[in-house]
Design a protein around this motif. Structure first.
Motif, mmCIF file in Angstrom:
data_model
loop_
_atom_site.group_PDB
_atom_site.id
_atom_site.type_symbol
_atom_site.label_atom_id
_atom_site.label_comp_id
_atom_site.label_asym_id
_atom_site.label_seq_id
_atom_site.Cartn_x
_atom_site.Cartn_y
_atom_site.Cartn_z
ATOM 1 N N UNK B 162 -8.628 7.782 -24.452
ATOM 2 C CA UNK B 162 -8.988 6.360 -24.408
ATOM 3 C C UNK B 162 -8.361 5.692 -23.189
ATOM 4 N N UNK B 163 -7.222 6.221 -22.750
ATOM 5 C CA UNK B 163 -6.562 5.671 -21.580
ATOM 6 C C UNK B 163 -7.470 5.733 -20.354
ATOM 7 N N UNK B 164 -8.287 6.799 -20.277
ATOM 8 C CA UNK B 164 -9.190 6.948 -19.131
ATOM 9 C C UNK B 164 -10.127 5.753 -19.015
ATOM 10 N N UNK B 165 -10.545 5.226 -20.192
ATOM 11 C CA UNK B 165 -11.512 4.129 -20.181
ATOM 12 C C UNK B 165 -10.909 2.862 -19.588
ATOM 13 N N UNK B 166 -9.572 2.763 -19.605
ATOM 14 C CA UNK B 166 -8.909 1.579 -19.056
ATOM 15 C C UNK B 166 -8.616 1.737 -17.572
ATOM 16 N N UNK B 167 -8.658 2.974 -17.089
ATOM 17 C CA UNK B 167 -8.371 3.171 -15.668
ATOM 18 C C UNK B 167 -9.619 2.798 -14.880
ATOM 19 N N UNK B 168 -9.438 2.490 -13.623
ATOM 20 C CA UNK B 168 -10.622 2.199 -12.811
ATOM 21 C C UNK B 168 -10.873 3.360 -11.870
ATOM 22 N N UNK B 169 -10.562 4.570 -12.357
ATOM 23 C CA UNK B 169 -10.653 5.741 -11.500
ATOM 24 C C UNK B 169 -12.112 6.118 -11.257
ATOM 25 N N UNK B 170 -12.375 6.737 -10.109
ATOM 26 C CA UNK B 170 -13.729 7.190 -9.837
ATOM 27 C C UNK B 170 -13.821 8.708 -9.906
ATOM 28 N N UNK B 171 -12.712 9.346 -10.290
ATOM 29 C CA UNK B 171 -12.758 10.788 -10.567
ATOM 30 C C UNK B 171 -11.919 11.041 -11.802
ATOM 31 N N UNK B 172 -12.538 11.551 -12.844
ATOM 32 C CA UNK B 172 -11.807 11.857 -14.074
ATOM 33 C C UNK B 172 -11.618 13.354 -14.162
ATOM 34 N N UNK B 173 -10.361 13.771 -14.320
ATOM 35 C CA UNK B 173 -10.043 15.189 -14.424
ATOM 36 C C UNK B 173 -9.414 15.385 -15.795
ATOM 37 N N UNK B 174 -10.145 16.019 -16.688
ATOM 38 C CA UNK B 174 -9.695 16.084 -18.075
ATOM 39 C C UNK B 174 -9.454 17.539 -18.448
ATOM 40 N N UNK B 175 -8.238 17.829 -18.915
ATOM 41 C CA UNK B 175 -7.839 19.200 -19.213
ATOM 42 C C UNK B 175 -7.934 19.434 -20.721
ATOM 43 N N UNK B 176 -8.845 20.284 -21.129
ATOM 44 C CA UNK B 176 -8.984 20.689 -22.536
ATOM 45 C C UNK B 176 -8.944 19.494 -23.488
ATOM 46 N N UNK B 177 -9.912 18.584 -23.402
ATOM 47 C CA UNK B 177 -9.815 17.378 -24.227
ATOM 48 C C UNK B 177 -10.008 17.647 -25.711
ATOM 49 N N UNK B 178 -10.510 18.831 -26.077
ATOM 50 C CA UNK B 178 -10.864 19.061 -27.472
ATOM 51 C C UNK B 178 -9.918 20.028 -28.158
ATOM 52 N N UNK B 179 -8.807 20.409 -27.488
ATOM 53 C CA UNK B 179 -8.018 21.535 -27.985
ATOM 54 C C UNK B 179 -7.464 21.295 -29.378
ATOM 55 N N UNK B 180 -7.189 20.037 -29.772
ATOM 56 C CA UNK B 180 -6.662 19.874 -31.137
ATOM 57 C C UNK B 180 -7.553 18.962 -31.982
ATOM 58 N N UNK B 181 -8.870 19.005 -31.718
ATOM 59 C CA UNK B 181 -9.791 18.181 -32.507
ATOM 60 C C UNK B 181 -10.664 19.073 -33.393
ATOM 61 N N UNK B 182 -11.002 18.565 -34.578
ATOM 62 C CA UNK B 182 -11.927 19.321 -35.427
ATOM 63 C C UNK B 182 -13.349 19.136 -34.875
ATOM 64 N N UNK B 183 -14.302 19.988 -35.283
ATOM 65 C CA UNK B 183 -15.621 19.995 -34.625
ATOM 66 C C UNK B 183 -16.307 18.632 -34.569
ATOM 67 N N UNK B 184 -16.268 17.847 -35.654
ATOM 68 C CA UNK B 184 -17.017 16.583 -35.611
ATOM 69 C C UNK B 184 -16.342 15.589 -34.672
ATOM 70 N N UNK B 185 -14.998 15.538 -34.712
ATOM 71 C CA UNK B 185 -14.271 14.678 -33.777
ATOM 72 C C UNK B 185 -14.499 15.133 -32.344
ATOM 73 N N UNK B 186 -14.546 16.457 -32.141
ATOM 74 C CA UNK B 186 -14.733 16.986 -30.796
ATOM 75 C C UNK B 186 -16.065 16.530 -30.236
ATOM 76 N N UNK B 187 -17.089 16.532 -31.091
ATOM 77 C CA UNK B 187 -18.416 16.123 -30.655
ATOM 78 C C UNK B 187 -18.393 14.658 -30.221
ATOM 79 N N UNK B 188 -17.785 13.822 -31.075
ATOM 80 C CA UNK B 188 -17.686 12.399 -30.748
ATOM 81 C C UNK B 188 -16.912 12.208 -29.445
ATOM 82 N N UNK B 189 -15.788 12.939 -29.309
ATOM 83 C CA UNK B 189 -14.922 12.731 -28.144
ATOM 84 C C UNK B 189 -15.653 13.088 -26.859
ATOM 85 N N UNK B 190 -16.359 14.225 -26.847
ATOM 86 C CA UNK B 190 -16.981 14.655 -25.595
ATOM 87 C C UNK B 190 -18.178 13.768 -25.265
ATOM 88 N N UNK B 191 -18.890 13.303 -26.309
ATOM 89 C CA UNK B 191 -20.011 12.395 -26.046
ATOM 90 C C UNK B 191 -19.503 11.079 -25.468
#
Lengths: 282, 276
Positions: B162-191
């Motif tokens: 969620x912090x990314x959404x507050x940044x005004x960055x023009x390049x987002x580099x995200x490392x394993x964003x789903x590593x500790x999420x269950x499948x339904x949360x993972x789907x929501x997070x990546x979407x």
């Protein structure tokens, strides 16, 4: 030094304690190291129990009893007591003014140039120089600072406040730095990598991590400052110590006794307050 | 942000200078507002690639340009300004345990905030609504005022995103964003992540262990042993190619968690000496 000679036959080598030789060696080494120290300090405890010494001790202690409990004198002791606490507190406040900026300058955790691998030469030098300054400040005992300031600003609490401020400023700066460096820096480094400034990274990453530890150490040092400010009084830096020194020089044992008791109560109280604060902060 | 790598190689900062770089020379271009997934078995150099792109790691060889500028030729202050336009979300969410969620999310704004404004926000948060709407998108609005150490691992990870959404960055580099999420949360997070990056017009580079999620990206980079194994549109990544990429690491392909020992345990810390 040797194994018990009572054993009729030596146990087989497998059953011998392999650590035995090492233990004996370190025991002897300790004795060899301590012996010259005892000689150098003319450590002769039996002198305490010679008749002359015993008589002097008895006279001194007899003088203490009963402690002087007199309205006016008690009031004076309480005022001096309060002054001692005030010296310690004001000294700590000034020490923080010295320590906080120096800590911020010296800590590696908020270095931007270190993000790319190695820290640049200039920041490295500034950080190292700041650390040396902190070492100089804290390696001069507060008693020496107090003697210097008594000459400069005259007898009284100001000298005590300044002495505590300088020594404790160095001490706090060094230990704050150690606390910040020993903390995990993942959050702070990520903030820096995302473009935050040094102070922003400090306030949003490093401080929330280590605030309890920093506060708890500060409270502990405040307690130390109270004890130390009483000692500073003996060289004329005001407070309970100065009063105690006066009474001792006048051979007023009963006054000294009262002040010692009050001082013990004060230290116990500061100890309690500090323990309570630290428990609630952790 | 347009990224261009020319023979870029990088190694972990703690690695010996003559060791084999974790990322072997790689050349590729990523155009502005492109979305790229990076996959590959553990130790393939995915995180090293992200760190190199985030200017967190000086290249061991070759170079990169961001919007035509070589970041490592810039003076430190300019480089730090450039870093403000990059957002790196590490796999372990970088959240101080005693901080509140709102403060942690608002920290995304720091690069474009003055020091005074950021201190003022510590006294009374400014931008509560922004933080809440960012958290709402990750289904975490109810945790706005909670402390980070009261959150589960998955919740922390989403706060970090969620912090990314507050940044005004023009390049987002995200490392394993789903590593500790269950499948339904993972789907929501990546979407949410892909949609938000598109709205912000930001380029998104995302390392993933879930190949089924990665192949839905328009472009997929396959890394193995620090080398670029393939660079294909997601739809063209066949099962055959994946088997090649993950040869001898099949358990990771089956969706198992990254092998233990993926990251070395932190070194034991020296106790602070409380004497003078």
């Amino acid at each position: 030094m040797q194994e018990p000679a009572a054993a009729p036959a030596l146990p087989s080598p497998r059953h011998r304690d392999p650590a035995w030789t090492g233990r004996v060696f370190w025991l002897l080494a300790a004795a060899v190291l301590v012996a010259p120290a005892l000689v150098a300090t003319e450590f002769k405890p039996w002198l305490l129990f010679e008749p002359d010494a015993l008589k002097a001790t008895r006279r001194f202690i007899a003088d203490f009893l009963p402690p002087k409990i007199e309205g006016e004198f008690l009031w004076l002791v309480l005022v001096e007591c309060w002054r001692t606490v005030a010296i310690a507190t004001a000294g700590m406040a000034l020490a923080l003014v010295i320590a906080i900026p120096l800590t911020l300058i010296s800590t590696n955790a908020i270095s931007i140039s270190a993000l790319g691998g190695r820290m640049h030469t200039l920041p490295l030098f500034v950080r190292q120089a700041t650390r040396w300054l902190l070492i100089v400040l804290r390696s001069i005992p507060e008693l020496v600072w107090a003697l210097v300031f008594v000459r400069v600003v005259g007898l009284g609490p100001t000298a005590g406040v300044l002495a505590i401020a300088l020594t404790y400023g160095g001490m706090l700066g060094k230990v704050y730095g150690e606390i910040l460096e020993s903390d995990e820096t993942h959050t702070t480094r990520t903030l820096l990598r995302n473009g935050a400034g040094r102070l922003q990274a400090f306030f949003y990453g490093l401080l929330p991590h280590s605030a309890p530890e920093l506060t708890s150490y500060t409270v502990y040092r405040w307690e130390c400052a109270i004890r130390s400010s009483a000692v500073l009084g003996f060289v004329g830096a005001g407070g309970l110590g100065q009063q105690m020194d006066n009474s001792m020089k006048m051979f007023q044992g009963s006054e000294v006794a009262t002040m010692l008791i009050v001082f013990m109560l004060l230290v116990a109280l500061a100890d309690q307050v500090s323990a309570w604060l630290r428990k609630n902060l952790a | 942000m347009h990224i261009s790598l020319r023979g870029l190689a990088a190694r972990h900062p703690a690695a010996a200078p003559d060791s084999v770089p974790a990322l072997q020379p790689v050349s590729l271009d990523i155009t502005a507002s492109e979305q790229v997934a990076v996959i590959g078995p553990s130790g393939a150099g995915k995180t090293t690639l992200l760190h190199a792109l985030a200017c967190a790691l000086r290249p061991a060889a070759g170079g990169l340009t961001l919007d035509g500028v070589d970041p490592w030729t810039l003076p430190v202050s300019k480089l730090q300004q450039l870093r403000g336009r990059l957002f790196l979300a590490p796999q372990t969410p970088p959240l101080p345990p005693r901080q509140r969620v709102i403060t942690a999310v608002l920290a995304g704004r720091l690069p474009r905030q003055s020091l005074l404004a950021s201190l003022r926000s510590l006294i009374y948060p400014t931008g509560i609504a922004q933080a809440e709407s960012a958290l709402t998108r990750f289904d975490l609005a109810h945790k706005l005022w909670d402390r980070v150490d009261r959150l589960s691992g998955g919740e922390r990870q989403r706060v970090g995103l969620a912090r990314a959404l507050l940044s005004s960055a023009s390049l987002w580099l995200v490392d394993e964003p789903l590593s500790s999420l269950d499948p339904s949360r993972a789907k929501l997070a990546i979407e949410t992540l892909t949609a938000a990056a598109r709205e912000a017009g930001a380029t998104l580079v995302c390392t993933l262990h879930q190949v089924d999620v990665a192949t839905r990206f328009p472009r997929v980079l396959g890394l193995r042993d620090g080398r670029l194994h393939f660079d294909l549109p997601g739809a063209e990544v066949s099962a055959e190619r994946l088997r090649e990429l993950y040869a001898q690491h099949e358990h990771e392909l089956l969706g198992g968690p990254a092998a233990a020992g993926d990251t070395p345990p932190p070194p034991p810390q020296a106790p602070v000496m409380y004497c003078r």
